[in-house]
Every structure is written in structure tokens, then in C-alpha cells.
Design a protein around this motif. Sequence first.
Motif, short mmCIF file in Angstrom:
data_model
loop_
_atom_site.label_atom_id
_atom_site.label_comp_id
_atom_site.label_asym_id
_atom_site.label_seq_id
_atom_site.Cartn_x
_atom_site.Cartn_y
_atom_site.Cartn_z
N SER A 234 -4.43 -3.96 7.50
CA SER A 234 -3.12 -3.42 8.08
C SER A 234 -2.92 -1.43 7.93
O SER A 234 -2.89 -0.86 8.95
N ARG B 230 0.02 -6.72 9.60
CA ARG B 230 1.09 -6.05 8.45
C ARG B 230 1.99 -7.64 8.67
O ARG B 230 2.68 -7.56 7.11
N VAL C 96 1.05 -9.14 5.23
CA VAL C 96 1.18 -9.06 4.30
C VAL C 96 2.72 -9.35 3.75
O VAL C 96 3.40 -9.39 2.04
N LEU D 16 3.40 -7.06 -10.76
CA LEU D 16 3.28 -7.19 -8.88
C LEU D 16 2.31 -8.18 -9.11
O LEU D 16 1.95 -9.34 -8.27
N ALA E 236 0.25 -0.52 -3.82
CA ALA E 236 1.58 0.06 -5.20
C ALA E 236 1.42 0.46 -6.24
O ALA E 236 1.21 1.27 -6.49
N ALA F 234 1.09 4.79 -5.57
CA ALA F 234 2.18 5.30 -5.54
C ALA F 234 3.15 4.44 -6.68
O ALA F 234 4.25 5.38 -6.76
N THR F 235 3.29 3.81 -7.00
CA THR F 235 4.74 3.50 -7.97
C THR F 235 4.63 4.00 -9.58
O THR F 235 5.26 4.85 -9.91
N PRO G 224 6.85 11.60 -4.23
CA PRO G 224 5.26 11.29 -4.99
C PRO G 224 4.51 11.56 -3.26
O PRO G 224 2.99 11.77 -4.35
N LEU G 225 4.29 11.12 -2.22
CA LEU G 225 3.38 11.15 -1.24
C LEU G 225 4.39 12.32 -0.76
O LEU G 225 5.59 11.64 0.61
N THR H 127 1.53 12.29 5.57
CA THR H 127 1.35 11.67 5.76
C THR H 127 0.11 11.69 7.41
O THR H 127 1.00 12.42 8.03
N ARG I 214 -1.20 11.40 11.06
CA ARG I 214 -1.58 10.27 12.45
C ARG I 214 -2.40 11.51 13.75
O ARG I 214 -2.50 12.39 13.43
N CYS J 48 6.69 2.16 4.92
CA CYS J 48 6.63 0.77 2.89
C CYS J 48 7.00 -0.64 3.61
O CYS J 48 8.36 -0.75 3.44
N PRO J 49 6.27 -2.08 4.13
CA PRO J 49 7.17 -3.01 3.86
C PRO J 49 7.83 -3.25 2.07
O PRO J 49 8.38 -4.39 2.33
N ALA J 50 7.67 -3.00 1.11
CA ALA J 50 8.24 -2.92 0.39
C ALA J 50 8.71 -2.06 -0.95
O ALA J 50 9.18 -1.79 -2.46
N HIS K 95 10.54 -3.83 -3.64
CA HIS K 95 9.63 -3.53 -5.09
C HIS K 95 9.39 -2.66 -5.52
O HIS K 95 9.22 -3.07 -6.58
N LEU L 75 10.05 -2.11 -9.36
CA LEU L 75 8.63 -2.42 -10.82
C LEU L 75 8.83 -0.77 -11.81
O LEU L 75 9.36 -0.78 -12.47
C1 HEM Z 1 5.26 -2.46 -4.08
C2 HEM Z 1 4.74 -0.84 -4.23
C3 HEM Z 1 4.33 -1.31 -3.08
C4 HEM Z 1 3.72 -1.89 -1.97
C5 HEM Z 1 3.88 -3.29 -2.52
C6 HEM Z 1 3.90 -0.91 -0.63
C7 HEM Z 1 3.09 -2.06 -0.18
C8 HEM Z 1 3.01 -1.03 1.52
C9 HEM Z 1 2.36 -1.10 2.69
C10 HEM Z 1 1.16 -2.56 2.23
C11 HEM Z 1 2.06 -0.83 3.72
C12 HEM Z 1 1.08 -0.66 4.41
C13 HEM Z 1 1.95 -1.37 5.40
C14 HEM Z 1 1.76 -1.29 7.37
O1 HEM Z 1 0.27 -0.78 7.32
O2 HEM Z 1 2.00 -1.42 8.54
C15 HEM Z 1 2.77 0.87 3.26
C16 HEM Z 1 2.78 1.60 3.48
C17 HEM Z 1 3.48 2.76 3.29
N1 HEM Z 1 4.16 3.12 1.89
FE1 HEM Z 1 3.85 1.57 0.57
N2 HEM Z 1 4.16 0.34 -1.25
C18 HEM Z 1 4.78 -0.03 -2.40
C19 HEM Z 1 4.91 1.71 -2.87
C20 HEM Z 1 5.08 2.74 -2.21
C21 HEM Z 1 5.76 3.39 -3.54
C22 HEM Z 1 6.18 3.67 -4.51
C23 HEM Z 1 6.25 4.72 -2.02
C24 HEM Z 1 6.43 6.06 -1.88
C25 HEM Z 1 7.30 7.05 -3.14
C26 HEM Z 1 6.15 4.14 -0.63
C27 HEM Z 1 4.94 4.91 0.39
C28 HEM Z 1 4.93 4.35 1.61
C29 HEM Z 1 4.73 4.64 2.81
C30 HEM Z 1 5.30 5.93 3.39
C31 HEM Z 1 3.81 3.94 3.87
C32 HEM Z 1 3.45 4.58 5.60
C33 HEM Z 1 2.49 5.53 5.08
C34 HEM Z 1 2.67 5.45 6.70
O3 HEM Z 1 3.41 5.52 7.55
O4 HEM Z 1 1.81 6.71 6.77
N3 HEM Z 1 4.85 2.48 -1.19
N4 HEM Z 1 3.29 0.43 1.56
#
Ligand code: HEM
Length: 237
Positions: free
Chosen positions: A40, A52, A55, A90, A140, A143-144, A174-175, A178, A180, A214-216, A219, A223
Motif C-alpha cells: 500500500s 491499505r 493491512v 509485533l 514498523a 520507524a519504531t 524520527p521521520l 515524506t 509526494r 500511519c495506521p498504527a 501500536h 511497543l
Molecule cells: C507498529 C509500528 C508501525 C506500523 C505497523 C506501521 C505501519 C504503517 C503502514 C502500513 C503504513 C502505510 C500506510 C498506507 O499505505 O496507507 C505507514 C505509514 C506511515 N507511518 Fe507507520 N507504522 C509503524 C510505526 C510508525 C512510527 C513509529 C512512525 C513515526 C515515528 C510512523 C510514521 C508513519 C508515517 C508518517 C506514514 C505515512 C507516510 C506518508 O504519508 O508518506 N509509523 N505505517
Amino acid sequence: MLITRHSQARALLSDSRYVPPPVRQDGREGTLAWLRAHVSRFSSGQTHAERRRLVTDRLAHVNPAELRPAARAMTGERDGDWRGVPTDVLAAALGVPQTRAVPAAASGYLSGEESPQADAAVAELLKVADLPAITLLLQAHTATEALIETALSHAAPGDDVDALLHETLTLDPPLKATRRLDTRTGDEVTIDLVAANRDADLPHLTFGYGLRPCPAPDHALALAAGVLEALLDGSHR
Ligand code: HEM
């Protein structure tokens, strides 16, 4: 173009004319390039919505409230050696039996940097997990761990872990950015999350915003909080 303001970042992240920069679609099945073409994160429109949903459906079976104590306990069992803990907790919750290949696959997942090692890691993961679970583990992992590492760099003894995480996400995300693509002009836009978060009156954008946040976040926070609790209670320093 560089977006630095909170309002501009929100508008852009909610506008379907801006899509993630497309990734190559011709990778051989089972390789890193093939994986990136099937998740996704790098797709848009209807395809993104469908992927999405797979997921988020999978994530709905993982209760964040159970991740925190599990991460805390595992960090303790490993004497504070916390790297790999968020991913292993996880994975266990997702029913994925082993995570050996996650770091090597995760390193190329966002950057797109291909290597025989990354391809081998993706092939290994495909033997033990399906695409939604692999997506979750790879998103995860880096990023985590980056969130925990940054939070630790700001931690002081006795810190409240939840406040520490909130401050880290707002002030030192930390990120950092992004990207586009503007589908009308082909121009690339970078959204500077550090700059956008500077407006302290507004919620941080570190977990994204709009069409594909971010969907999580719950979560990820669970963690990270579990690991930090184990480290900051003093017994593993
Ligand atoms: C359990 C930990 C995590 C899981 C399972 C997870 C999962 C995901 C997934 C599946 C997406 C893609 C969503 C999509 O395609 O619509 C996503 C996007 C994103 N995640 Fe996470 N994530 C985690 C931790 C984090 C952490 C710790 C951060 C930031 C500190 C983060 C920031 C983001 C951001 C900013 C996006 C969107 C990127 C964009 O729009 O360009 N995520 N995450």
C-alpha cells in the motif's frame, strides 16, 4: 517544492492529486522491487485503498494494550538489549514465526536500494508471512526503533514515558520528511515534518495525515513505551 507549514502539509496530504513517487513495477517476483510494487505504501488510488484495507484489517486483530507489557517483558528478559524487541513482539502478535530477515528487508523497503541481501531477505520473509504481515513488520521495524532511539537520547531518570514519547514525536520526529509527486506537473514535493511540527498549538504530523496516515500509531506507541519502561526503570542501565 518544500512544504514547511502545518496547514500546507495537511492540505497536501489530503489531496489525491499528490501521490507517493511511483516505484518500479517490473521487479522479478519475490524480490525487494516486486515487494515495493505490491504494498500500500507506494501505491495510490483504488489500489492503495484496497491494499491499505488488508493491512488495517490485520492490525485490527492486534491489541495495542497487549503490546506494551509484552515489549516491556521481552526487553527485561534480554537484559535491556532492546533492538529487535518491537519487531519480535509485533511478529508474535501477527503469528509470524521468525523475524531474522526483517532488518535486511526493511533497510531497502523505504529507500528502494536493491541488493542481493535485501532480495534474499524478502524471499525468506515470503516463506513465513503474507504481504499484509510483511508490510506491517517492515513499516514498523525502522520507524519504531528510530522512535525509541531518539526518545532515549532525550531521556532523563524518572521521566514519564508517555510524555517523553509525545515530546519526541513533536520536537524531534524520527521521520523527518515524506515525499509526494504532483500528478498534474510531475513535480516532486517534500513535506518537511520537522518544520510543520514547529507550530506547537497544533497536533504533530509525525504519524502522517490525510489520505494515508500511519495506521498504527497506537501500536507503535505501545511497543516503544514498553521498551522504554523496561530501560528507564533503572534495572537495565
Ligand atoms: C507498529 C509500528 C508501525 C506500523 C505497523 C506501521 C505501519 C504503517 C503502514 C502500513 C503504513 C502505510 C500506510 C498506507 O499505505 O496507507 C505507514 C505509514 C506511515 N507511518 Fe507507520 N507504522 C509503524 C510505526 C510508525 C512510527 C513509529 C512512525 C513515526 C515515528 C510512523 C510514521 C508513519 C508515517 C508518517 C506514514 C505515512 C507516510 C506518508 O504519508 O508518506 N509509523 N505505517
